[in-house]
Write a protein that holds these residues in place. Structure first.
Motif, short mmCIF file in Angstrom:
data_model
loop_
_atom_site.label_atom_id
_atom_site.label_comp_id
_atom_site.label_asym_id
_atom_site.label_seq_id
_atom_site.Cartn_x
_atom_site.Cartn_y
_atom_site.Cartn_z
N LEU A 12 -11.95 19.48 2.70
CA LEU A 12 -13.22 19.52 2.44
C LEU A 12 -13.66 20.08 0.91
CD1 LEU A 12 -16.19 19.10 3.48
CD2 LEU A 12 -15.94 21.63 4.30
N ASN A 13 -14.04 19.39 0.13
CA ASN A 13 -14.29 19.57 -1.44
C ASN A 13 -15.64 20.27 -1.62
OD1 ASN A 13 -15.13 19.39 -4.17
ND2 ASN A 13 -13.79 17.69 -4.61
N LYS A 14 -15.63 21.46 -1.88
CA LYS A 14 -16.83 22.27 -1.90
C LYS A 14 -17.77 21.82 -3.01
CE LYS A 14 -16.35 26.40 -5.29
NZ LYS A 14 -16.30 27.58 -5.30
N THR A 276 -11.96 25.51 5.15
CA THR A 276 -11.26 24.13 5.21
C THR A 276 -9.71 24.73 4.65
OG1 THR A 276 -11.00 22.24 4.29
CG2 THR A 276 -11.49 23.73 2.82
N ASP A 277 -8.83 23.83 4.92
CA ASP A 277 -7.42 24.18 4.41
C ASP A 277 -7.29 24.07 3.02
OD1 ASP A 277 -7.57 21.54 4.67
OD2 ASP A 277 -5.71 21.10 5.77
N HIS A 278 -7.86 23.05 2.47
CA HIS A 278 -7.76 22.67 1.04
C HIS A 278 -8.99 21.81 0.79
CE1 HIS A 278 -6.01 18.93 2.12
NE2 HIS A 278 -5.03 19.40 2.83
N GLY A 279 -9.20 21.35 -0.62
CA GLY A 279 -9.90 20.44 -1.17
C GLY A 279 -9.34 19.18 -1.09
N PHE A 280 -9.94 18.39 -2.33
CA PHE A 280 -9.40 16.96 -2.37
C PHE A 280 -10.16 16.47 -3.44
CE2 PHE A 280 -9.28 12.32 -1.42
CZ PHE A 280 -8.05 12.24 -0.66
N LEU A 281 -9.33 15.71 -4.52
CA LEU A 281 -9.82 15.27 -5.51
C LEU A 281 -10.42 14.00 -5.49
CD1 LEU A 281 -6.77 16.26 -8.03
CD2 LEU A 281 -9.30 16.88 -8.39
N LEU A 282 -11.48 13.56 -6.09
CA LEU A 282 -12.27 12.46 -6.04
C LEU A 282 -12.86 11.86 -7.13
CD1 LEU A 282 -14.46 13.87 -3.23
CD2 LEU A 282 -13.03 12.09 -2.86
N GLY A 283 -11.39 11.85 -8.04
CA GLY A 283 -11.69 11.29 -9.38
C GLY A 283 -11.51 12.20 -10.40
N GLU A 284 -11.94 13.47 -10.09
CA GLU A 284 -11.94 14.50 -11.36
C GLU A 284 -10.53 14.49 -11.92
OE1 GLU A 284 -14.30 15.98 -7.49
OE2 GLU A 284 -12.31 15.13 -7.87
N HIS A 285 -10.45 14.82 -13.00
CA HIS A 285 -9.12 14.83 -13.73
C HIS A 285 -8.34 13.67 -13.67
CE1 HIS A 285 -9.68 19.15 -13.82
NE2 HIS A 285 -10.04 19.08 -12.67
N GLU A 286 -9.03 12.44 -13.57
CA GLU A 286 -8.33 11.06 -13.33
C GLU A 286 -7.55 10.96 -12.03
OE1 GLU A 286 -7.39 8.85 -16.53
OE2 GLU A 286 -9.02 9.87 -17.70
N TRP A 287 -7.57 11.70 -10.86
CA TRP A 287 -6.89 11.93 -9.80
C TRP A 287 -7.50 11.50 -8.66
CZ3 TRP A 287 -1.46 11.77 -10.01
CH2 TRP A 287 -0.77 12.28 -11.23
N TRP A 288 -6.95 10.86 -7.52
CA TRP A 288 -7.40 10.89 -6.08
C TRP A 288 -6.35 11.72 -5.59
CZ3 TRP A 288 -11.90 8.84 -5.78
CH2 TRP A 288 -12.31 7.58 -6.52
N ILE A 299 -9.05 21.10 -5.43
CA ILE A 299 -8.17 21.46 -4.27
C ILE A 299 -8.22 22.93 -3.77
CG2 ILE A 299 -6.00 20.81 -3.32
CD1 ILE A 299 -5.49 18.81 -5.48
N ALA A 300 -7.85 23.86 -4.89
CA ALA A 300 -7.46 24.93 -4.70
C ALA A 300 -8.41 25.94 -4.35
CB ALA A 300 -6.55 25.66 -5.81
N ASN A 301 -9.72 25.89 -5.05
CA ASN A 301 -10.73 26.75 -4.73
C ASN A 301 -11.99 25.92 -3.65
OD1 ASN A 301 -13.72 27.71 -6.68
ND2 ASN A 301 -12.80 28.71 -5.16
N THR A 302 -11.87 26.76 -2.63
CA THR A 302 -12.48 25.99 -1.23
C THR A 302 -13.70 26.64 -0.79
OG1 THR A 302 -10.89 27.22 -0.05
CG2 THR A 302 -10.12 25.14 -0.20
N PRO A 303 -14.59 25.88 0.02
CA PRO A 303 -15.62 26.55 0.41
C PRO A 303 -15.34 27.47 1.53
CG PRO A 303 -15.27 24.28 1.31
CD PRO A 303 -14.42 24.39 0.32
N PHE A 304 -16.08 28.43 1.64
CA PHE A 304 -15.74 29.59 2.90
C PHE A 304 -17.09 30.28 3.09
CE2 PHE A 304 -14.51 33.69 4.49
CZ PHE A 304 -13.63 33.39 5.46
#
Length: 590
Positions: A12-14, A276-288, A299-304
């Motif tokens: 879950l990407n915050k 969540t356990d971690h986030g997810f890159l959705l094109g940021e920094h040119e990565w999926w 990825i690392a700074n998650t919603p809580f």
């Protein structure tokens, strides 16, 4: 009365939640949750990815310093099991299929009771002999390719049995969790871990949510590439849109849990954690995706979110630094259960009312890859100073990977290690690591970001004093966690000697020399990254003739296409996919 619910999601990407300021994703129930709880802005992962994070939820200790993906160990002290022994009924409801694979098969049995919902992400659920054909090409290892083909094939079979929203695993999971709450809402002393696999890929979304984003009839199978962004903007929008649609579905069922809290006034006596356990890159920094690239904050700074029935503050943000290893200590503290001495996480409860700090630093990473630290203002990413996995080991008594046992070949070279301060006197197996992710993980280099001034981590900075302080605290936290001795050398550290400014200055001098070694050649920046990566590969394998040929090519300038052609012309065919994948990563690296 004391009860607690932890509503957990995967990937879950915050930055896709309205509660964290997103305007493009429809998430009214996360906004509703924000108003009923305390929202954390500086909550970080610990060990990545899925099952390493879940081991932390049991043990309150970092997993990634000693091993990669694997089950609960015989010597681990498990939070839900401690609660169970204290007379607290612990119940797990989940559709997270990794719990019933070889690499996670001991977690669920720590609970008093548990329920599994089948069918997510290639779960070996429905048996169909005549399978659909799935084509999948990549530069990955053959093992990884075949695993992904098998997963995608099984997913196509499974989804035929979940055509209606009511049959979707997310819906079934939430409904079973609500059933437990309604059955036991008058009872005392229980903990429910209601854990949903979504919005993890594949992004399998009922039509009504796709329609909210204008995505009906789009040709997308739900599998984002774990790779650099190579798609045009319209295709990127489709991939992100499917994720957003799935997050909106998640939001709908968050609302149903909140409805149950309202219906039975559980706010009076029940703690609620949403995480969540971690986030997810959705094109940021040119990565999926995750796993390959540096652990950026997406990825690392998650919603809580947390609600405590005895704390009056709600609808507020908390700046205190916290992370996943703090969750089990918080739950044990809430139920007045003993916190094991080896649990290094800190209870959040003491800091909730006044936003007072519980920790100065948070450590996070993947086994053998970049090791990362934050103080809430800066994030420092420390790469290995060696290439490959030589000298890196898994320490375990449960030698399994994500979906299989270690092979006899992988177990060759295994030694018995005396154990660590948390293994309760048990010796452990010391197994040479072979993780694909850690191979060449030094390529990203060390990076320092001021995430208060640069929250999107666009521009790495150079501040010797800050880097020295953060690196020294990586060293101290490794010592406190009884990290294996060889891990210090992997990151250019000494267990016995403090980091000093001279070391930092020398490292920057070396990095600067490496980065400018090709400046005399007329190379575009992206091609320069690719050439540096290829030279690194050539030098470590002492391929002097090929090195000379490459440098001669550089005198004539070089394009991306020419560099790929050089690989094809000068390396054996069996190395082409690996090298082109490696070089492609570098030529798109930001």
């Amino acid at each position: 009365m004391m009860k607690a619910v932890m509503l957990m999601f995967d990937s879950l990407n915050k930055h896709m939640l309205s509660a964290y300021g997103c305007q493009s994703t429809i998430t009214p129930n996360f906004e509703r949750l924000r108003k009923r709880s305390l929202k954390f802005d500086n909550f970080y992962v610990g060990s990545m990815p899925c099952m390493p994070a879940r081991r932390e939820l049991h043990t309150g200790r970092y997993n990634f310093l000693h091993r990669s993906w694997g089950p609960i160990e015989p010597f681990d002290e498990s939070m839900p099991e401690i609660l169970k022994k204290q007379g607290i009924h612990t119940h797990l409801v989940t559709d997270h299929k990794h719990y019933w694979r070889d690499g996670g098969a001991t977690y669920h049995s720590r609970f008093s009771t548990y329920e599994f919902i089948r069918g997510q992400e290639g779960d070996n659920w429905k048996g169909v002999v005549n399978k659909p054909i799935v084509l999948y090409e990549s530069g990955e290892t053959e093992e990884n390719k075949q695993r992904k083909i098998a997963s995608r094939t099984q997913h196509l079979i499974n989804q035929q049995y979940m055509q209606d929203e009511k049959d979707h695993p997310l819906v079934k999971t939430i409904n079973h969790g609500i059933e437990f709450i309604e059955t036991n809402q008058d009872a005392d002393n229980w903990f429910l871990q209601l854990e949903c696999f979504d919005p993890h890929e594949p992004f399998y979304v009922p039509e009504k949510y796709l329609q909210m984003y204008g995505l009906s009839n789009q040709d997308f199978d739900g599998w984002p590439p774990y790779y650099l962004v190579t798609e045009d903007e319209s295709r990127q929008k489709v991939i992100r849109g499917f994720y957003q649609a799935l997050v909106t579905m998640v939001d709908e069922y968050v609302g149903q849990v909140l409805d149950v809290f309202d219906k039975y006034n559980l706010w009076q006596d029940t703690m609620l954690i949403v995480n969540t356990d971690h986030g997810f890159l959705l094109g940021e920094h040119e990565w999926w995706g995750k796993n390959i690239m540096p652990l950026y904050n997406e990825i690392a700074n998650t919603p809580f979110f947390i609600y405590h029935p005895e704390i009056t503050s709600v609808n507020e943000s908390r700046k205190m630094l916290a992370q996943s290893i703090d969750i089990p200590a918080t739950l044990l503290d809430y139920f007045n259960a003993p916190i094991p001495p080896n649990m290094q996480g800190k209870s959040l409860i003491s800091g909730l009312e006044n936003d007072s700090p519980i920790r100065e630093y948070a450590l996070f990473g993947y086994h053998g890859c970049q090791i990362n630290i934050t103080d809430g203002e800066f994030v420092y990413m420390r790469s290995p100073v060696v290439q490959g996995t030589e000298g890196l080991n898994d320490y375990t008594l449960m030698p399994t990977r994500i979906n299989r046992r270690f092979t006899p070949k992988e177990l060759q070279g295994t030694q018995l290690h005396e154990g660590f301060d948390f293994t309760q006197g048990c010796a452990v197996l010391k197994i040479p690591a072979t993780s694909v992710m850690t191979t060449d993980s030094d390529r990203f280099g060390h990076r320092l970001y001021n995430v208060k001034l640069d929250p999107q981590q666009i521009s790495p900075i150079v501040e010797f004093e800050t880097e020295c302080r953060l690196l020294e605290n990586i060293r101290l936290m490794m010592i406190a966690n009884d990290a294996p001795l060889e891990l210090f050398a992997r990151y250019g550290l000494s267990k016995n000697d403090a980091v000093n400014m001279e070391q930092i200055a020398l490292e920057h001098q070396y990095i600067g020399a490496a980065a400018t070694a090709l400046d005399s050649y007329e190379l575009a920046q992206d091609v320069k990254y690719g050439v540096m990566s290829l030279l690194q590969y050539i030098d470590t394998r002492k391929l002097g003739d090929i090195r000379e040929k490459l440098l001669n090519q550089l005198n004539k300038s070089l394009s991306q296409e020419q560099l790929i052609a050089f690989i094809i012309d000068n390396f054996p065919t069996e190395n082409h996919n690996e090298l082109m994948y490696r070089v492609a990563l570098e030529m798109r690296l930001k």
